[in-house]
Design an enzyme around this catalytic site. Sequence first.
Site, short mmCIF file in Angstrom:
data_model
loop_
_atom_site.label_atom_id
_atom_site.label_comp_id
_atom_site.label_asym_id
_atom_site.label_seq_id
_atom_site.Cartn_x
_atom_site.Cartn_y
_atom_site.Cartn_z
N SER A 23 -9.67 4.25 0.57
CA SER A 23 -10.28 5.37 0.28
C SER A 23 -10.20 6.59 0.07
CB SER A 23 -12.37 4.61 0.15
OG SER A 23 -11.46 4.53 1.93
N GLU A 49 0.67 -1.28 0.15
CA GLU A 49 -0.45 -0.30 -0.23
C GLU A 49 1.08 1.72 0.13
OE1 GLU A 49 -2.67 0.50 2.93
OE2 GLU A 49 -3.54 2.01 2.71
N LYS A 70 -2.76 -2.27 -3.11
CA LYS A 70 -3.07 -1.05 -2.86
C LYS A 70 -2.85 0.25 -2.80
CE LYS A 70 -5.74 -0.25 1.39
NZ LYS A 70 -6.67 -0.93 2.40
P1 13P Z 1 -9.40 4.10 3.99
O1 13P Z 1 -10.42 3.17 2.88
O2 13P Z 1 -9.88 5.03 4.89
O3 13P Z 1 -8.52 4.96 3.51
O4 13P Z 1 -8.58 2.84 4.80
C1 13P Z 1 -7.72 2.18 3.91
C2 13P Z 1 -6.57 1.50 4.66
O5 13P Z 1 -5.77 0.30 4.61
C3 13P Z 1 -5.42 2.51 5.04
O6 13P Z 1 -4.12 2.23 5.86
#
Ligand code: 13P
Length: 340
Positions: free
Chosen positions: A261, A177, A219
């Site tokens: 998100s 991510e 991600k």
């Molecule tokens: P959000 O969808 O609220 O951005 O969270 C996703 C997430 O895993 C942040 O590390």
Amino acid sequence: MTRQKLIDTARALLANYKGLLAMDESTETCNKRFAKAGIPQTEEARRAYRELIVTTPGLADSINGAILYDETIHQKTKDGTPFVKVLTDAGIIPGIKVDMGAKDLALFPGEKVTEGLDGLRTRLKAYVEMGARFAKWRAVITIGDGIPTLGCIEANAHALARYAALCQEADVVPIIEPEVLMDGTHSLEACRAATEEVLHHVFEALHAQRVMLEGMILKPNMVLPGLASPKQESVDEVADATVETFLRTVPAAVPGIAFLSGGQSGELASARLNAMNVRFKSRLPWVLTFSYSRAIQQPALDIWRGEEANVAAAQQALYHRAALNRAARCGDYNAAMEKP
Ligand code: 13P
């Protein structure tokens, strides 16, 4: 590392047009959200909220995997059933956030690097014994005056790749991510440039660390204008900029991209994902799905407010938001479906 096991888990996480649920907020983040909603910031309140989520009837209709936090993976329902068992029995694969948070990057004012590599091999082993089959590590990139710098991008890409390699060694699918934050007044073009640069460096680092692309999930952020930018592009413009950026940077061997998100409203997060799947249907080498936290959980948290009496209504809201995102994953979402 068992190559086939990693491939099978990655495929299972992306199967049947479903997505992932991020419920791995750290204690600090969870408490902040509770404080805003007037909910007590106690371990019992956090446990009760996570019980509400994992026991939502039919959650597995839309969700293949749930990302837990260290506190949560150890917790149980009121009747003593471990959350991991509740999820597994429902057909949802348990995952675990393993990073230790984004910390100030020394000598790079305004930038962060994610920590948590020390001792990770040992922690992964313990999580696997508890039932986790995938993991998550979040890197944070900020757009601002003169940033992101190459130094910050490279440090985060390297850490993501080291984490991913340790996961695959343990037969755990890494969710990788790299989040370019949407805070600020920057343009969509600035986000596009930063996201493209970050992804190039991330995949270069993954290659250098011998990470198997077929056994991972990306991600990322969507390519968006800053939240405070005066110009807010249309849903279709965001979808095009986002997919174009990934077509340039994400190898076709990667099985899936599951978006965060990042502070978008639930409606926009669904509409934008839907537009990508509609507009690029026949051209995508990878699955495009969701791994949302706020954009799935927020309505449920607002309804729950820490009250037992609100649990069923909160669960219905959670189910509905998850189902809308499954529709978006298929390209079948429309705004009229927002009405429960
Ligand atoms: P959000 O969808 O609220 O951005 O969270 C996703 C997430 O895993 C942040 O590390």
